[in-house]
Design an enzyme around this catalytic site. Structure first.
Site, PDB file in Angstrom:
ATOM      1  N   THR A  69       0.832  -1.205   0.000  1.00  0.00           N
ATOM      2  CA  THR A  69       0.000   0.000   0.000  1.00  0.00           C
ATOM      3  C   THR A  69       0.862   1.248   0.000  1.00  0.00           C
ATOM      4  O   THR A  69       0.567   2.233  -0.693  1.00  0.00           O
ATOM      5  CB  THR A  69      -0.941   0.003   1.220  1.00  0.00           C
ATOM      6  OG1 THR A  69      -1.629  -1.246   1.303  1.00  0.00           O
ATOM      7  CG2 THR A  69      -1.965   1.118   1.114  1.00  0.00           C
ATOM      8  N   HIS A  71       3.850   1.438  -1.262  1.00  0.00           N
ATOM      9  CA  HIS A  71       4.426   1.513  -2.599  1.00  0.00           C
ATOM     10  C   HIS A  71       3.448   2.161  -3.581  1.00  0.00           C
ATOM     11  O   HIS A  71       3.842   3.002  -4.399  1.00  0.00           O
ATOM     12  CB  HIS A  71       4.790   0.101  -3.069  1.00  0.00           C
ATOM     13  CG  HIS A  71       5.361   0.043  -4.454  1.00  0.00           C
ATOM     14  ND1 HIS A  71       6.575   0.592  -4.794  1.00  0.00           N
ATOM     15  CD2 HIS A  71       4.870  -0.498  -5.599  1.00  0.00           C
ATOM     16  CE1 HIS A  71       6.824   0.389  -6.073  1.00  0.00           C
ATOM     17  NE2 HIS A  71       5.790  -0.269  -6.589  1.00  0.00           N
ATOM     18  N   LEU A 218      22.097   8.904  -2.943  1.00  0.00           N
ATOM     19  CA  LEU A 218      22.865   7.792  -3.508  1.00  0.00           C
ATOM     20  C   LEU A 218      22.151   6.464  -3.292  1.00  0.00           C
ATOM     21  O   LEU A 218      21.505   6.254  -2.264  1.00  0.00           O
ATOM     22  CB  LEU A 218      24.256   7.719  -2.866  1.00  0.00           C
ATOM     23  CG  LEU A 218      25.217   8.853  -3.187  1.00  0.00           C
ATOM     24  CD1 LEU A 218      26.472   8.740  -2.313  1.00  0.00           C
ATOM     25  CD2 LEU A 218      25.596   8.868  -4.666  1.00  0.00           C
ATOM     26  N   GLU A 274       6.437  -5.355  -5.765  1.00  0.00           N
ATOM     27  CA  GLU A 274       5.690  -5.380  -7.021  1.00  0.00           C
ATOM     28  C   GLU A 274       6.538  -6.098  -8.066  1.00  0.00           C
ATOM     29  O   GLU A 274       7.704  -5.756  -8.274  1.00  0.00           O
ATOM     30  CB  GLU A 274       5.392  -3.951  -7.477  1.00  0.00           C
ATOM     31  CG  GLU A 274       4.662  -3.839  -8.796  1.00  0.00           C
ATOM     32  CD  GLU A 274       4.455  -2.389  -9.214  1.00  0.00           C
ATOM     33  OE1 GLU A 274       5.220  -1.899 -10.073  1.00  0.00           O
ATOM     34  OE2 GLU A 274       3.543  -1.730  -8.676  1.00  0.00           O
TER      35      GLU A 274
END
Length: 303
Positions: A69, A71, A218, A274
């Protein structure tokens, strides 16, 4: 304090579970946020849609859920011209992004952090060809381990399921050819895993590397050249900081702000949980791209 916020929560959880969680957190948030709008997800993609559609209308987006969620919310918020702050109520299995930011895993404590004593810290996000991520991009061993997790086992055993899956795939993962192009140099080799890390935690386990920081602009690029139980132990059981020396370890580390990745053939890519198939990607850090609520007594989110 924030005057207008939206709270996104998972509507796929049982009604009683959702009501219980909301009863623990919503009153705390509403006591300090005059306008609190609730958005309930019903299907994958809803959280991203809510953030894209309404993100610029509020000062804060509160996500109650797990890394999936979060993400989705990141992918909804990252492209906005005017981005609200982000706050997390961790309600998933691993909660890796929350762990990386020292956010309390207890829902009531996390709500109190947002309402009373949290502070905003600007953290990096990462842009790929098509998506954004906050925690990691990986292929090879890590994607195979993640794909093979049984959802029923994940719910029952939580973080243990990740390790069980990793153990099963360690002896089965084939090597693949890759090319990395970054900072004017090209690296070509074989590996069993490539991992681009912005956050410290994967599978509820913190990587013991001091160089991983979430606001330095970075990425930490880890190239795993061979698999084995020694590797698993090195990553998942190290209790202190690890300094992997090139040519003396199964892991080589690079640091860069942008990198072009080319694989010899399409592989499963794991982007914060994902999954998709791909053979190339351009990965670019977006330095301090979003503000996240973190504990006020943490002077530096990376300490």
């Amino acid at each position: 304090m924030f005057q207008k916020a939206m709270l996104i929560y998972n509507g796929n959880a049982g009604q009683r579970d959702a009501e219980k969680i909301l009863s623990q957190t919503a009153p705390i948030l509403a006591s300090k946020i005059p306008k609190l709008f609730l958005y309930q997800t019903q299907k994958p993609g809803d959280a991203e849609h809510f953030c894209r559609q309404h993100g610029e209308e509020v000062e804060l987006v509160i996500v109650m859920g797990g890394d999936g969620t979060v993400h989705e919310a990141i992918n909804g918020l990252a492209p906005l011209d005017t981005r609200p702050g982000l706050a997390i109520l961790p309600a998933g299995t691993c909660n890796d992004f929350a762990r990386s930011l020292n956010i309390p895993l207890n829902l009531k404590q996390a709500a109190e952090l947002i309402a009373f004593n949290g502070v905003e810290r600007e953290v990096d996000l990462v842009e790929t060809d098509d998506r954004y991520f906050s925690n990691f991009w990986g292929t090879g061993l890590i994607a195979a381990a993640s794909e093979s997790i049984d959802e029923a086992s994940k719910g029952m055993f939580g973080r243990l399921s990740y390790y069980m899956s990793a153990l099963r795939t360690l002896s089965e993962q084939d090597t693949f050819r890759f090319k990395l192009e970054f900072d004017g140099r090209t690296v070509e080799d074989d590996a069993v895993m490539l991992l681009f890390m912005n956050g410290r935690s994967i599978g509820a386990t913190e990587f013991p590397m001091d160089s991983i920081q979430m606001d330095d602009g970075l990425l930490n690029v880890l190239v795993v050249k061979e698999a084995g139980f020694t590797l698993l132990k090195e990553i998942f059981t190290a209790k202190t900081s690890v300094d992997w020396e090139e040519n003396e370890s199964t892991i080589t580390q690079y640091m860069t702000s942008a990198c072009k990745v080319t694989l010899d053939e399409a592989q499963t890519i794991d982007l914060d949980g994902e999954h998709y198939k791909g053979a190339h990607d351009t990965i670019r850090i977006l330095k301090q791209h979003i503000s996240v609520m973190v504990p006020s007594d943490v002077a530096d989110i990376n300490e």
